[in-house]
Design a protein around this motif. Structure first.
Motif, PDB file in Angstrom:
ATOM      1  N   LEU A 186       0.844  -1.193   0.000  1.00 14.52           N
ATOM      2  CA  LEU A 186       0.000   0.000   0.000  1.00 14.52           C
ATOM      3  C   LEU A 186       0.877   1.240   0.000  1.00 14.52           C
ATOM      4  N   PHE A 187       0.607   2.138  -0.961  1.00 18.24           N
ATOM      5  CA  PHE A 187       1.332   3.401  -1.076  1.00 18.24           C
ATOM      6  C   PHE A 187       0.310   4.524  -1.060  1.00 18.24           C
ATOM      7  N   VAL A 188       0.340   5.358  -0.021  1.00 17.59           N
ATOM      8  CA  VAL A 188      -0.622   6.450   0.143  1.00 17.59           C
ATOM      9  C   VAL A 188       0.124   7.772   0.207  1.00 17.59           C
ATOM     10  N   ASP A 189      -0.229   8.681  -0.691  1.00 12.67           N
ATOM     11  CA  ASP A 189       0.329  10.034  -0.705  1.00 12.67           C
ATOM     12  C   ASP A 189      -0.854  10.985  -0.600  1.00 12.67           C
ATOM     13  N   ARG A 190      -1.115  11.457   0.612  1.00 12.54           N
ATOM     14  CA  ARG A 190      -2.319  12.248   0.843  1.00 12.54           C
ATOM     15  C   ARG A 190      -2.140  13.692   0.382  1.00 12.54           C
ATOM     16  N   CYS A 191      -3.272  14.348   0.135  1.00 17.15           N
ATOM     17  CA  CYS A 191      -3.250  15.739  -0.295  1.00 17.15           C
ATOM     18  C   CYS A 191      -4.142  16.560   0.627  1.00 17.15           C
ATOM     19  N   PRO A 192      -3.936  17.883   0.695  1.00 20.33           N
ATOM     20  CA  PRO A 192      -4.786  18.730   1.513  1.00 20.33           C
ATOM     21  C   PRO A 192      -6.241  18.646   1.069  1.00 20.33           C
ATOM     22  N   GLY A 193      -7.141  18.628   2.025  1.00 21.95           N
ATOM     23  CA  GLY A 193      -8.557  18.623   1.707  1.00 21.95           C
ATOM     24  C   GLY A 193      -9.053  17.325   1.125  1.00 21.95           C
ATOM     25  N   THR A 205      -3.267  -8.404   6.089  1.00 25.66           N
ATOM     26  CA  THR A 205      -2.338  -9.072   5.171  1.00 25.66           C
ATOM     27  C   THR A 205      -1.219  -8.164   4.683  1.00 25.66           C
ATOM     28  N   LEU A 206      -1.215  -6.896   5.086  1.00 21.70           N
ATOM     29  CA  LEU A 206      -0.285  -5.912   4.532  1.00 21.70           C
ATOM     30  C   LEU A 206       1.163  -6.207   4.931  1.00 21.70           C
ATOM     31  N   LYS A 207       2.085  -6.102   3.929  1.00 23.90           N
ATOM     32  CA  LYS A 207       3.504  -6.326   4.158  1.00 23.90           C
ATOM     33  C   LYS A 207       4.341  -5.063   3.981  1.00 23.90           C
ATOM     34  N   ILE A 208       3.931  -4.190   3.080  1.00 28.25           N
ATOM     35  CA  ILE A 208       4.673  -2.955   2.812  1.00 28.25           C
ATOM     36  C   ILE A 208       3.715  -1.774   2.870  1.00 28.25           C
ATOM     37  N   LEU A 209       4.090  -0.743   3.616  1.00 28.55           N
ATOM     38  CA  LEU A 209       3.251   0.456   3.731  1.00 28.55           C
ATOM     39  C   LEU A 209       4.116   1.694   3.596  1.00 28.55           C
ATOM     40  N   LEU A 210       3.720   2.584   2.680  1.00 30.47           N
ATOM     41  CA  LEU A 210       4.297   3.922   2.558  1.00 30.47           C
ATOM     42  C   LEU A 210       3.173   4.914   2.760  1.00 30.47           C
ATOM     43  N   LEU A 211       3.322   5.791   3.738  1.00 28.30           N
ATOM     44  CA  LEU A 211       2.279   6.772   4.034  1.00 28.30           C
ATOM     45  C   LEU A 211       2.918   8.129   4.225  1.00 28.30           C
TER      46      LEU A 211
END
Length: 454
Positions: A186-193, A205-211
């Motif tokens: 899972l790769f999450v790049d959040r934005c304002p609003g 089940t998650l093995k790799i997380l980028l937040l």
């Protein structure tokens, strides 16, 4: 060309899959043998950047016509990179194609849709949530997700990228993850609003997380519940809650740049780490007393924050097997912040006496407290093989004075080599450019490439 034409269709499809879709279509003019081959190639990639400015209508016509003529029963890769001026393309057609052709890897990217200046953001149809049952990887960039009364279902999805995505509400994010029973990356790049206050990642089940999260004034945070996580990178600046539920016994490496009210609910779940890169604003409550990082062998600590020195001594005390210690000034120090005060501990941490072999310090300034810390480590590290300093100053006289200051310090290890690095590393972004974060991104990309996902 005749010899290539004699190859079987399956091999020709494989060769054509490596070409841009626009070029694949042009092969139809080569001969009768090639006239219809392009309509069965299992990879379709559309990028508006391949068309010069002012040819948006031509690009739109090409997308629609090639989708209409395409006949492959299964699409391995279906990718759309659309600009603002090509937003007139019906995104529903793209999703329907993915559903009809049982797409395995889907990518939809819209330029700058998440910015405040966007007038017509691209909204994905709800059919995406239930129709793409064969997807193995899904990448969404600068799109808006609609609320759906139906259950989200991605039964085969293993890789998910959510970049600058806007959500209907707080509750929709857990709903997405609940519909991904085999999700691993899972790769999450959040934005304002993005309409989410507390970003909850609950994926067993998650093995790799980028937040990571773009800095803004909103008081939002994150909550992670992923007991099988092996690799994690978090770069979040928030006034809200930050926490990790349950221990992560399988986690091997993490890069954490976190600014939030409390951090003890983060580090207390990461005691199984072997490699840690850390930048925190606090040290007194960074993690509970009595906690031990018994598997930690490499620690990289940011020296930009006022409490870094206290945090360093705590981690040295609680990491008995540490072999590599790296200090670096990742962010520019704020002038209003007080300088940390050095109080030499009464007991030398056991890692200095028995395991520490490598000591590096980037952006070393030779300040009073820095000199005392460096001398303490060099003097007490019995197994130290090399100590390398990368001065922040470019003045050769200042660099020589720093080297002389440290050279006269007693050394516990007779084989310790003291050196000033030839090149001074620049101030690097903690999420994008560091070696550990490169490893995280490379692992994510490797998984994408392995499955043919762009």
């Amino acid at each position: 060309m005749d010899r290539i034409s004699e190859l079987p269709d399956a091999l020709l499809f494989e060769i054509l899959s490596y070409l841009p879709t626009r070029e694949v279509v042009t092969t139809m003019v080569l001969s009768k043998r090639w006239k219809y081959l392009y309509t069965f190639v299992p990879t379709l990639e559309y990028d508006h950047n391949s068309y010069p400015d002012g040819e948006d209508r031509s690009f739109s016509r090409f997308v629609y016509s090639s989708l209409l003529l395409h006949e492959a029963p299964v699409l391995q890769v279906l990718s759309f990179v659309l600009g603002q001026n090509t937003g007139s393309i019906d995104i529903g057609v793209c999703v329907r194609t993915a559903i009809k052709r049982h797409a395995r890897h889907l990518n939809i990217e819209i330029d700058d849709t998440c910015s405040a200046e966007t007038i017509n953001p691209v909204i994905l149809p709800t059919s995406l949530y239930t129709g793409c049952t064969m997807l193995v990887s899904l990448g969404l960039d600068n799109v808006v997700l609609m609320d759906s009364s139906s259950t989200v279902s991605f039964p085969s999805l293993k890789i998910l990228g959510l970049l600058s995505v806007k959500y209907p509400n707080n509750e929709f994010v857990p709903k997405i993850f609940a519909g991904c029973p085999v999700l691993e990356n899972l790769f999450v790049d959040r934005c304002p609003g993005d309409n989410v206050n507390l970003f909850v990642v609950r994926v067993p089940t998650l093995k790799i997380l980028l937040l990571q999260k773009v800095l803004d004034i909103h008081a939002d945070g994150f909550l992670i519940d992923a007991p099988c996580l092996e690799l994690m990178g978090i770069n979040v600046n928030t006034k809200g809650f930050c926490g990790i539920e349950h221990n992560m016994p399988k986690i091997d490496a993490a890069s954490m740049c976190v600014t939030c009210n409390r951090t003890e609910q983060i580090l207390s779940s990461l005691t199984s780490l072997q490699q840690l890169r850390l930048c925190l604003m606090t040290s007194k409550d960074a993690y509970p007393e009595g906690l031990a990082f018994n598997r930690l062998v490499e620690l990289t600590l940011c020296t930009s924050e006022p409490e870094w020195l206290n945090l360093l001594m705590r981690l040295l005390k609680d990491s008995p097997k540490l072999r590599v210690l790296k200090l670096e000034q990742v962010h520019l120090r704020e002038a209003v912040n007080p300088r940390p005060c050095w109080n030499e501990p009464t007991h030398v941490p056991s890692c200095l006496l028995s395991s520490l072999e490598t000591f590096q310090w980037s952006q070393y300034e030779g300040r009073e407290e820095e000199i005392k810390v460096a001398k303490f480590i060099i003097r007490n590290s019995a197994c130290l093989k090399n100590a390398t300093f990368y001065p922040k100053s470019t003045d050769p006289v200042e660099k020589l004075e720093m080297l002389i200051e440290l050279s006269v310090s007693p050394r516990s290890s007779s084989i310790c080599q003291l050196d000033f690095g030839r090149e001074t590393p620049t101030v690097r972004d903690i999420f994008h450019d560091h070696r550990l974060m490169k490893r995280l991104r490379q692992t994510y990309q490797k998984n994408c490439d392995k499955n043919g996902f762009p």
